[in-house]
Scaffold this motif. Structure first.
Motif, PDB file in Angstrom:
ATOM      1  N   GLU A 191       0.837  -1.207   0.000  1.00 53.75           N
ATOM      2  CA  GLU A 191       0.000   0.000   0.000  1.00 53.75           C
ATOM      3  C   GLU A 191       0.872   1.258   0.000  1.00 53.75           C
ATOM      4  N   GLU A 192       1.931   1.279   0.808  1.00 53.45           N
ATOM      5  CA  GLU A 192       2.834   2.429   0.864  1.00 53.45           C
ATOM      6  C   GLU A 192       3.522   2.687  -0.475  1.00 53.45           C
ATOM      7  N   THR A 193       3.743   1.633  -1.247  1.00 56.09           N
ATOM      8  CA  THR A 193       4.414   1.777  -2.536  1.00 56.09           C
ATOM      9  C   THR A 193       3.419   1.885  -3.695  1.00 56.09           C
TER      10      THR A 193
ATOM     11  N   ILE B 172      -1.169  -1.487  -4.087  1.00 51.10           N
ATOM     12  CA  ILE B 172      -2.543  -1.806  -3.724  1.00 51.10           C
ATOM     13  C   ILE B 172      -3.117  -0.606  -2.989  1.00 51.10           C
ATOM     14  N   LYS B 173      -4.429  -0.561  -2.897  1.00 51.77           N
ATOM     15  CA  LYS B 173      -5.085   0.486  -2.115  1.00 51.77           C
ATOM     16  C   LYS B 173      -6.324  -0.103  -1.463  1.00 51.77           C
ATOM     17  N   VAL B 174      -6.819   0.581  -0.453  1.00 50.05           N
ATOM     18  CA  VAL B 174      -8.038   0.153   0.208  1.00 50.05           C
ATOM     19  C   VAL B 174      -9.206   0.644  -0.643  1.00 50.05           C
TER      20      VAL B 174
ATOM     21  N   THR C 273      -3.820  -1.021  -7.649  1.00 42.32           N
ATOM     22  CA  THR C 273      -3.755   0.275  -8.318  1.00 42.32           C
ATOM     23  C   THR C 273      -3.322  -0.002  -9.760  1.00 42.32           C
ATOM     24  N   ASP C 274      -3.330   1.005 -10.601  1.00 46.17           N
ATOM     25  CA  ASP C 274      -2.822   0.825 -11.969  1.00 46.17           C
ATOM     26  C   ASP C 274      -1.355   0.407 -11.938  1.00 46.17           C
ATOM     27  N   THR C 275      -0.587   1.022 -11.045  1.00 44.28           N
ATOM     28  CA  THR C 275       0.818   0.673 -10.886  1.00 44.28           C
ATOM     29  C   THR C 275       0.957  -0.777 -10.424  1.00 44.28           C
ATOM     30  N   GLY C 276       0.101  -1.187  -9.498  1.00 43.40           N
ATOM     31  CA  GLY C 276       0.118  -2.555  -8.997  1.00 43.40           C
ATOM     32  C   GLY C 276      -0.223  -3.572 -10.069  1.00 43.40           C
TER      33      GLY C 276
END
Length: 133
Positions: free
Chosen positions: A81-83, A86-88, A102-105
């Motif tokens: 999450e910090e990187t 992922i997000k909540v 996330t898109d990055t994830g």
């Protein structure tokens, strides 16, 4: 990019999870980041469907020979999450956080799974496919 000896030393404090703690590289430039097997598996599960930590842990324990405990999973989720991998998505019943990529994830998961598959394809062929014949 292979982790340096210093980075390997930093990874040990998280036990088996193999998180790189040196995130000085641009985390949005996926080619400058390596993920451990646990992180790749988490991204893969969450990429299939958003889920909360307990469900991730349950599914990991179905496929892994070593048991994943809360003390291993939740620091890995926090680092992902910090990187911004992922997000909540939402907080479910009883305050459970539902995680999504996330898109990055998603980009990191695709790249890492492709790399993993390419790296281990010969092993799979020798030990899985040949034993099926």
């Amino acid at each position: 990019m292979r982790p340096s000896t210093a980075q390997l030393g930093k990874k040990l404090k998280y036990g088996e999870i193999c998180i790189l703690t040196d995130m000085s590289a641009d985390i949005h430039n996926i080619s400058h980041m390596e993920l451990g097997v646990l992180q790749m598996q988490i991204l893969w599960f969450v990429g299939r469907t958003p889920m909360h930590g307990y469900e991730i842990m349950r599914q990991l324990n179905e496929i892994k020979s070593t048991k994943v405990e809360q003390g291993t999973l939740y620091p890995a989720l926090q680092k992902l999450e910090e990187t911004d991998l992922i997000k909540v998505k939402e907080t479910g019943r009883r305050g459970k956080k539902i995680y999504e990529l996330t898109d990055t994830g998603r980009k990191a998961m695709i790249r890492t799974c492709k790399e993993f598959s390419k790296t281990f394809s010969g092993i799979f062929e020798d030990f899985v496919c040949k034993s099926c014949k």
